[in-house]
Every structure is written in C-alpha cells, then in structure tokens.
Design an enzyme around this catalytic site. Sequence first.
Site, PDB file in Angstrom:
ATOM      1  N   ALA A  61       0.821  -1.219   0.000  1.00 30.77           N
ATOM      2  CA  ALA A  61       0.000   0.000   0.000  1.00 30.77           C
ATOM      3  C   ALA A  61       0.855   1.270   0.000  1.00 30.77           C
ATOM      4  O   ALA A  61       0.484   2.282  -0.590  1.00 30.77           O
ATOM      5  CB  ALA A  61      -0.934  -0.012   1.210  1.00 30.77           C
ATOM      6  N   HIS A 166       0.739 -15.930   7.570  1.00 29.26           N
ATOM      7  CA  HIS A 166       1.477 -14.856   8.233  1.00 29.26           C
ATOM      8  C   HIS A 166       1.000 -14.676   9.664  1.00 29.26           C
ATOM      9  O   HIS A 166      -0.054 -15.180  10.048  1.00 29.26           O
ATOM     10  CB  HIS A 166       1.280 -13.532   7.474  1.00 29.26           C
ATOM     11  CG  HIS A 166      -0.101 -12.941   7.620  1.00 29.26           C
ATOM     12  ND1 HIS A 166      -1.210 -13.468   6.981  1.00 29.26           N
ATOM     13  CD2 HIS A 166      -0.558 -11.878   8.338  1.00 29.26           C
ATOM     14  CE1 HIS A 166      -2.284 -12.746   7.295  1.00 29.26           C
ATOM     15  NE2 HIS A 166      -1.917 -11.788   8.116  1.00 29.26           N
ATOM     16  N   HIS A 293       4.785 -19.424  27.056  1.00 26.20           N
ATOM     17  CA  HIS A 293       3.706 -20.309  26.622  1.00 26.20           C
ATOM     18  C   HIS A 293       2.961 -19.705  25.441  1.00 26.20           C
ATOM     19  O   HIS A 293       3.006 -18.492  25.223  1.00 26.20           O
ATOM     20  CB  HIS A 293       2.724 -20.602  27.762  1.00 26.20           C
ATOM     21  CG  HIS A 293       2.068 -19.375  28.334  1.00 26.20           C
ATOM     22  ND1 HIS A 293       2.682 -18.553  29.260  1.00 26.20           N
ATOM     23  CD2 HIS A 293       0.847 -18.823  28.097  1.00 26.20           C
ATOM     24  CE1 HIS A 293       1.865 -17.557  29.570  1.00 26.20           C
ATOM     25  NE2 HIS A 293       0.752 -17.689  28.879  1.00 26.20           N
TER      26      HIS A 293
END
Lengths: 345, 345
Positions: A61, A166, A293
């Site tokens: 963009a 992604h 975690h």
Amino acid sequence: ATAFRASEHQHIRYNPLQDEWVLVSAHRMKRPWQGQVEPSLLKTVPRHDPHNPLCPGATRANGEVNPHYDGTFLFDNDFPALQPDAPNPGPSDHPLFQAEAARGVCKVMCFHPWSDVTLPLMSVPEIRAVVDAWASVIEELGAQYPWVQIFENKGAMMGCSNPHPHCQVWASSFLPDVAQREERSQQAYQSQHGEPLLMEYGRQELLRKERLVLTSEHWLVLVPFWAVWPFQTLLLPRRHVRRLPELTSAERDDLASIMKKLLTKYDNLFETSFPYSMGWHEAGANWDHWQLHAHYYPPLLRSATVRKFMVGYEMLAQAQRDLTPEQAAERLRALPEVHYSLGQK
Amino acid sequence: ATAFRASEHQHIRYNPLQDEWVLVSAHRMKRPWQGQVEPSLLKTVPRHDPHNPLCPGATRANGEVNPHYDGTFLFDNDFPALQPDAPNPGPSDHPLFQAEAARGVCKVMCFHPWSDVTLPLMSVPEIRAVVDAWASVIEELGAQYPWVQIFENKGAMMGCSNPHPHCQVWASSFLPDVAQREERSQQAYQSQHGEPLLMEYGRQELLRKERLVLTSEHWLVLVPFWAVWPFQTLLLPRRHVRRLPELTSAERDDLASIMKKLLTKYDNLFETSFPYSMGWHEAGANWDHWQLHAHYYPPLLRSATVRKFMVGYEMLAQAQRDLTPEQAAERLRALPEVHYSLGQK
Ligand SMILES: O=P(O)(O)O[C@H]1O[C@H](CO)[C@@H](O)[C@H](O)[C@H]1O
Ligand SMILES: O=P(O)(O)O[C@H]1O[C@H](CO)[C@@H](O)[C@H](O)[C@H]1O
C-alpha cells in the site's frame, strides 16, 4: 445424592493464570443447532498473486516492493494500530476519564513465500525458520518495548483479511490487559509457592494425563483445565524458559515438530483448515516467575461450519463452554498426525 | 511537539467499571478491508411458523405446547446451561485445579407473538410490556439466586439461533465474572467517594455532552469513554435505581421510548436489522453502591456486512477499537429517530 460427573453436571472452573472463571455445561452439546452456519472455507488460493501485498515481489500500500523472499519475511504493517511517536493525551481531569499514552510498532511476518500453504502443511525445517524469526523479533523489539505480542489470526472467521500464511507482531509501550493479569497471577504464585505457576501446572498435567494432547522431549500441549474455547490448547516448554530467544536449537526443532502435529490434528478434527487465533506470552526483562507459553483459541465447536459464539451471557456475565476440557483433549488425542489432505499411509 | 488529538493519535483508556483497558487507534479506520464479509441479513421471516418453538401454539422440544400468547411469554429453556440441581464437584485437590458448584435456571422470554418484528419495530406500549416482564422475572428469580442475567442476542451474527424476538434469563448460584468485577469497582468507588460510580459518571457525561446519544426525562444513552465495540452504548437511569423492579411506571414508559429510539438509530446506521448482544446489570440484595444499567455490544464496524473482529491482539493482549467513542456517539446522534424501513415523514 447423585455423584458428580463433569461431563453431565454443570460447574464452574477457575483460571489461575488469568484470574477468571468459566461455566462448564457439557450436557448442552445435546441441543440441536439451528443458528448461523459459516460459509464453507474451501476457497482456492493461488500460490502466487502479484496483487497480494504479502507475496514476494508484490507492491504494498505504501509503494514499497517486497523482496523475492524465499523463507520468512518481516516488514512494517502498512496500517499499524500502534505508531512509535503518538503524542501523550496529557493528565486526566477526572478519575473516571483516564487516558494514557500508547506508543509502539506493528509488524507483519510472512511464514512462507507461497500463499497456498499453512503451518501444518509446511515442513518441520520451514516451521523451524518461523520459530527463529519469532525469537529474533522478540530479541529486537523486546529491547525497546515492555511487551511484544506475537499473534496469528488464521482463517476469515478470525478476522484474517489475507490468506497468505502470516502472523503479526505488535510491540507496545504499555503492558496490555491480559499481560497484566498473567503478570499479577504468576508473580503472586511464585511468591507464595516459590516456583513458577506454569511449571507446577505443566507437571501436574503430565501426572494427571487426562488433558494432554501431545508431549515431546521438550514440550507439552494440553487443553487447560479452565479452557474457554471448545478446543483451546496451551503449549508449554517442559523446562523453565522465560522467552523465545532462550530456546536451544534442539528445543526449537522440537517446537516446530510439535506445532506441526498439533495443527495437523486441528485440521483433521473437522477436515478443514482450522481457524484460530494464537499467540505467545513471554516474560519481560527479569521476570523469573514467568514461563513462556502459547495460547491457541479456535472457535469451531461442532463442524467446519458451526462455531461457538461467545455472546450474550459470555460478554455480560461469564465465559461458558459446551464440552469438558477432558472431552476436547480426548478427541484431539485420538486424531491422526498425518494431514487429512495428504491421504493416510 | 504535535498536539494530541484522540481521533488521530492512538492512546489507551481505562474502564473503571470493569477494570480493563482499551487501545483506541482511530487512524486505523483508513485501512482498506479485504477480509470476511457477513452474509446479507435480509431474510424474510414469516410472521407465524408453527414449527418455530418460540411461536404461539407451537410444540417445543420437550413436547410442551406454547399458549396462544399475545404479549410477552416466559418459559424454561429446553436446553439450559444451568440446572437447579447439579451436584457439587467436591473439594479441589490442588490450588491450580479449582472447580465449584453451579446451580441455576435458564429461561427464554418472547417479546411479541410475531416472528417478523424486532424491538425497534414494536410500539412503545409493547416494549413497556417487555420492561414489566423483565422486572417481574428479576423479582421472582432474584429472590432465589444472587445473580440474574437478562440478555438478548440479536441477529445470527451474535449466535442467535431463532429470529423470533426474544431474550434469555440465566439465574445462577454464583456471581459471574463480569458481575464480580463490576461489584469490586462500584464497591471501591462508593467507599472512596461516597456515591455510586455510575451516578457520578452519568452526571459527568451530561456535562461533557460529547459522548451522549440520547437523553430523556429519566434516562441517558451514551457511548462510554472506554467503549470497546465500535457502537457500544450504556443505558442509565438519571436517578439512583438499583434494580429493574424499582422503576416507577413513568420511568418504565420512558425506558420503552428511549429503547425504541436507540434501536431505531442502530437499525438506521447501516440500514439493516442491527445485530448486538445486550444485557442488564443490576444490584443484588442491599447493594446500594450499584446503579442499574444496560450494556449494548453491537459488532458492526463499517457496514451491514463488515464487523469488527475481536481476535488475535484483542484475545491475547487487549481490546482495540478503530474509531473513537466520540466519533461513534456523533454518528449515532445524527441519525433519525424514524425507522428507515418506514420511510421518512
Ligand atoms: O442459547 P442460544 O441462543 O442457543 O445460544 C447463544 O447464546 C448463548 C449465551 O450467550 C451462548 O452460550 C451460545 O454460544 C450462543 O449460540
Ligand atoms: O490486522 P488485521 O489482520 O487486518 O485485523 C485483524 O486483527 C486485528 C488484531 O487482532 C484486529 O484488531 C482486527 O479487528 C482484525 O480484523
């Protein structure tokens, strides 16, 4: 009096990590579902689309052109929710109207040059490259910001607006809400019991076994006792590790392998590319009471198209789940570790 | 240094009622949306369907036949998440594995005999009948349970599985999570400032005006300073009222009228039957520090088919919104109070 059975009798459970309760009403799975059914997820994604801003060689963009990357690729989010230089809102004039400054950066990390793969379909070495890229971005941004949130929204159902594999990385000048809650709980547990909450929790789950999904030399995956989402899991190292960069090479390989197994089971559950949001929680500087975690929060409940809605009661009163964590773990455990799309051996 | 503008510069805001923070990143509305678009909501619902278990005269899952009701109709949920007689899970054997008993009842309340109306399309006297029915159910169940949660899930997007206008009432033997948070905050505020938090908050919003949506003789509707959902609102009485049954007849009529106006504005915003979850929060016995209020949580962000997703960052770190509460209030304020489907006078 009738004997208590978790799968028959509603009860509430406490989440000691986030200081929250969940209502477990497993008998509710018996009700018929006449509500919203999600659009089927079978959409063919082209391997390469020059108009997709996440693809190698594509123009983004802001006019920048992506390199012809062949592994992972990290770049600045073109529409960041956090920018490094926002001015301070100034002092609040009333205790009920408190605003504070927020600064940060938002990055996007592509996992692979191809748009038509997902983590469970990538090879273990390719996933290992993602783990290394996560560790580096934590190293880099963790030096500048008190909290770095790595998260992946997978699937349109989870608000993911681009099918290219992604994740995102949002680093902030403030400790976000959930991080604050986990910080308080882990801090308090350590000072009361002399060891990290999640170390004791992982050990207990290894003994109790009923909520385990996968174990490996260095990692465990389990459905937490207090899980809210139907097939929510917690991914934990066995050793006390505070942050991703601390992981040894063997632990990283093993992580890549257990992630591939978990995500393959997820896809196999309803024979669909399983949607979820996941993210890593890790220590800030010098937080010895933290254990690294990852949380996986997948929305599907009954099939590839019927999800759990966290709505009225859940938004206004308390989270509620429709099968027990033990039932969810048992179903996930029973699933094959070979991806359904590859046929069975 | 640049001067701070809330509509341009991200910042965080504090919710003193629920002790939570939200990240406000209004500049983010500029990004294009390429993600999931919801199915269009235009479905014709028949006025009466003998197979719909919420209709007058229909047979329900348990074989019971509904009366030919012509106002509101309250009955027991055939698939309740809470039952009155669940056994106790017994004492926990470890501080990280805490479960407790949960008992309660779940009811369903039909608002109207017709399936093809919604609250904003009902008349003020018909809505007033709903208010009276809410007050009675609170009276009845509030005598037996410490918390009674009235909530409405409206629209398939909010997990509503039946288009017939209705809400639910779940009463529980425990104080749910959100109620606990609001109890702690209101209790603390009262003891520090000598008056209820929401009384002072409502007064401040009346002075500041920028977040007001509607005001009437007895009520206010505003977008809270700390709103999370794009067009979230808070509905408050002006006088100190702890519970729905305490409302006078004039206050009930006025509530019906302001609800009709608010819900009409909501429908007019994107010219659609606006989905939301809403619910009432009210005092338990003798909680003078509580102020009765309703929360409206609508998911739509950009249009009738593009919603806000509360996913990765929001689930793992902190709620985030894409327009300021002041911008949302301004848009809602500007909308007509006549329903778009009725044409303009
Ligand atoms: O009871 P319903 O309308 O079938 O179900 C809906 O509301 C409940 C209460 O918020 C949720 O637990 C369910 O996930 C949702 O689908
Ligand atoms: O940044 P994306 O992928 O366009 O957007 C998605 O993830 C964000 C972070 O969880 C959310 O705030 C958005 O609502 C969601 O659509």
